[in-house]
Design a protein around this motif. Structure first.
Motif, PDB file in Angstrom:
ATOM      1  N   SER A 157       0.813  -1.224   0.000  1.00 34.45           N
ATOM      2  CA  SER A 157       0.000   0.000   0.000  1.00 34.45           C
ATOM      3  C   SER A 157       0.841   1.266   0.000  1.00 34.45           C
ATOM      4  CB  SER A 157      -0.933   0.005   1.213  1.00 34.45           C
ATOM      5  OG  SER A 157      -0.180  -0.049   2.415  1.00 34.45           O
ATOM      6  N   LYS A 158       2.152   1.121   0.236  1.00 36.34           N
ATOM      7  CA  LYS A 158       3.079   2.264   0.260  1.00 36.34           C
ATOM      8  C   LYS A 158       2.730   3.258   1.378  1.00 36.34           C
ATOM      9  CE  LYS A 158       4.796   0.566  -3.622  1.00 36.34           C
ATOM     10  NZ  LYS A 158       3.938  -0.602  -3.808  1.00 36.34           N
ATOM     11  N   LYS A 159       2.070   2.762   2.421  1.00 39.82           N
ATOM     12  CA  LYS A 159       1.760   3.626   3.568  1.00 39.82           C
ATOM     13  C   LYS A 159       2.931   3.617   4.547  1.00 39.82           C
ATOM     14  CE  LYS A 159      -3.275   2.827   3.381  1.00 39.82           C
ATOM     15  NZ  LYS A 159      -3.786   4.198   3.285  1.00 39.82           N
ATOM     16  N   ASP A 160       3.097   4.720   5.246  1.00 39.75           N
ATOM     17  CA  ASP A 160       4.189   4.848   6.218  1.00 39.75           C
ATOM     18  C   ASP A 160       3.641   4.572   7.608  1.00 39.75           C
ATOM     19  OD1 ASP A 160       6.365   5.452   7.746  1.00 39.75           O
ATOM     20  OD2 ASP A 160       6.394   7.601   7.293  1.00 39.75           O
ATOM     21  N   PHE A 161       4.129   3.476   8.206  1.00 40.19           N
ATOM     22  CA  PHE A 161       3.633   3.094   9.526  1.00 40.19           C
ATOM     23  C   PHE A 161       4.688   3.316  10.616  1.00 40.19           C
ATOM     24  CE2 PHE A 161       1.201   0.354   6.555  1.00 40.19           C
ATOM     25  CZ  PHE A 161      -0.046   0.912   6.796  1.00 40.19           C
ATOM     26  N   ALA A 162       5.522   4.329  10.401  1.00 39.20           N
ATOM     27  CA  ALA A 162       6.618   4.577  11.351  1.00 39.20           C
ATOM     28  C   ALA A 162       6.102   4.885  12.751  1.00 39.20           C
ATOM     29  CB  ALA A 162       7.485   5.723  10.848  1.00 39.20           C
TER      30      ALA A 162
END
Length: 495
Positions: A157-162
């Motif tokens: 999904s190319k989401k950033d879950f940092a």
């Protein structure tokens, strides 16, 4: 050239090369059978059908698996409210899905698998994830996937879950929050809800585990294509990757293929907006299944489609144009010989259709090629330039087209009739439009019966018995059959 597909995982168009020789192993997220399928669902299923048909046309062997999700939050809730079992509740909608798919000429996969037939195997999958440290139980007996243990989470999904909070959980099957939570693999039983007794205790599976277990059972730890609608990228497919690759340590899927949403008259489809349509709704309004199929695949699957009723009318006209063209070729009389110009028109159409389909299934380009041919060959027909030997070449190009698009066979009347009869049986007669009722009439006579009446009509005209020929024409019209007098004789088609 070779087939090129946009791969959601890499974010770019890639040349398709199967993992194993000439065999394509493909998994598709099928319907969640809590209601009748809407046109947004079927846009995806038709896109998959186009892909499937083109792979077959290209000489590949297919092992295509699709699931029927017959246990998840909405199903559990609705079945409990109605006081029936999950199986009783879902049977009706699973049957309706296959009927609608058949109406739209969607080919069945090699394997159609139900979630409820694999519950114990899903429980074992979860037990293995637990033993590897990726899954953990909670006090009530539910199990969750520990996202922090899978560093690549978000790669699809190319989401950033940092900023993800370790240990925070979400137990609903579908969610849209960007900050991920540990997701439910197994849900503890609740009073009045369906449950299964398994090696990890009583309960039911979460939605995401279903597809991982069933796809890997039938296609192996790694396979070629996983397809579905763009709404499944996150969280469903992201979660599938996490739990599958954590279990095996291997790449789960090589190519991820997602179809875009559709709009309806420029707006997002929603029941609250009054623009929510099932396939059955449209048929009862008087629209042919072939028109619906044509419109839903007229825009390439990776682009957003604006579904409009003007577009549906144009789709019906386009299908009629193709069918009339084929009928003209099959029923006209031609001089002996051949015309290299016509042969070249057919060859160019075949070449351009194939180039379009290889270009990430660019259906618009392929349609442009076939309609260019229809226009040019019709002009040649008008001027007498088409010869006997040319006809088979043009019909061959049409056949190549229809192996993918599947709209040339004029069988809409029988399909409309089946939907009308369903509506009558379900107490929905008020939903049947005059147009749908008229169309259903056109299925009352078989092709053989129509041919016999048409022959009688022609004989009566030749004998100058116009009263009889007119009576037959009226009888056919009453049954939805249209006659056309041409210089080569009488042609007929269904309304």
């Amino acid at each position: 050239m070779a087939l090129h597909l946009f791969n959601t995982l890499s974010g770019k168009v890639e040349e398709f090369q199967p993992l194993e020789d000439n065999l394509v192993r493909m998994y598709v997220c099928g319907p969640t059978v809590y209601d009748y399928g809407h046109i947004g669902n079927f846009r995806t299923f038709i896109a998959v059908d186009v892909l499937r048909r083109f792979l077959k046309q290209s000489g590949y062997k297919l092992k295509h698996v699709m699931n029927i999700t017959d246990v998840e939050d909405k199903i559990i809730r609705n079945a409990a409210q109605q006081g029936v079992t999950v199986q009783e509740y879902t049977q009706k909608y699973a049957k309706a899905f296959l009927e609608d798919a058949d109406a739209l000429n969607i080919e069945h996969p090699e394997m159609l698998v139900k979630a409820t037939d694999h519950i114990h195997e899903m429980a074992h999958f979860i037990a293995e994830l637990r033993d590897k440290g990726y899954a953990y139980p909670t006090d009530d007996g539910s199990y969750y996937f520990r996202i922090a243990k899978f560093p690549e989470y978000g790669k699809l999904s190319k989401k950033d879950f940092a900023g993800m909070t370790d240990g925070a959980r979400v137990d609903v099957d579908e969610y849209e929050k960007d900050n991920a939570r540990d997701f439910a693999l197994w849900k503890a039983p609740k009073p009045g809800e369906a449950e299964w007794e398994t090696e990890i205790g009583p309960g039911r599976p979460g939605w995401h585990i279903e597809c991982s277990q069933m796809s890997m059972k039938y296609l192996g730890d790694s396979f070629d294509i996983h397809a579905g609608g763009e709404d499944l990228i996150f969280p469903h497919h992201e979660n599938e990757i996490a739990q599958s690759e954590s279990l095996t340590g291997k790449q789960f899927v090589k190519y991820w293929v997602h179809s875009r949403f559709l709009l309806v008259e420029g707006e997002k489809m929603a029941k609250s907006a009054g623009n929510f349509y099932t396939v059955r709704d449209l048929v009862l309004m008087g629209h042919k299944p072939s028109s619906i199929r044509f419109l839903l695949m007229s825009v390439p699957h990776h682009k957003q489609l604006n579904f409009t009723f003007d577009g549906l009318t144009q789709a019906a006209n386009s299908v009629d144009r193709l069918r009339n063209f084929k009928l003209r070729l099959q029923t006209s009389k031609f001089e002996a010989g051949s015309n290299p110009v016509v042969a070249e028109l057919a060859a160019n159409a075949e070449k351009e259709m194939r180039a379009g389909m290889e270009d990430d299934l660019n259906t618009a380009r392929a349609l442009g090629a076939i309609f260019d041919m229809v226009r040019d060959v019709n002009a040649a027909l008008d001027s007498g330039q088409v010869k006997q030997d040319d006809v088979s070449k043009v019909l061959q190009a049409l056949e190549q087209f229809d192996e993918i698009f599947a709209v040339l066979k004029d069988d809409d009347a029988a399909k409309v009739r089946a939907t009308v009869e369903w509506a009558q049986a379900e107490g929905k007669s008020d939903k049947i439009s005059v147009a749908a009722a008229e169309m259903a009439k056109a299925a009352s006579l078989s092709d053989a019966e129509v041919e016999k009446l048409v022959a009688e009509h022609s004989q009566a005209r030749q004998a100058r018995n116009f009263a009889r020929s007119d009576a037959i024409r009226a009888q056919l019209a009453e049954n939805g059959i249209i006659l056309e007098n041409t210089k080569d004789g009488v042609r007929w088609k269904r309304k």
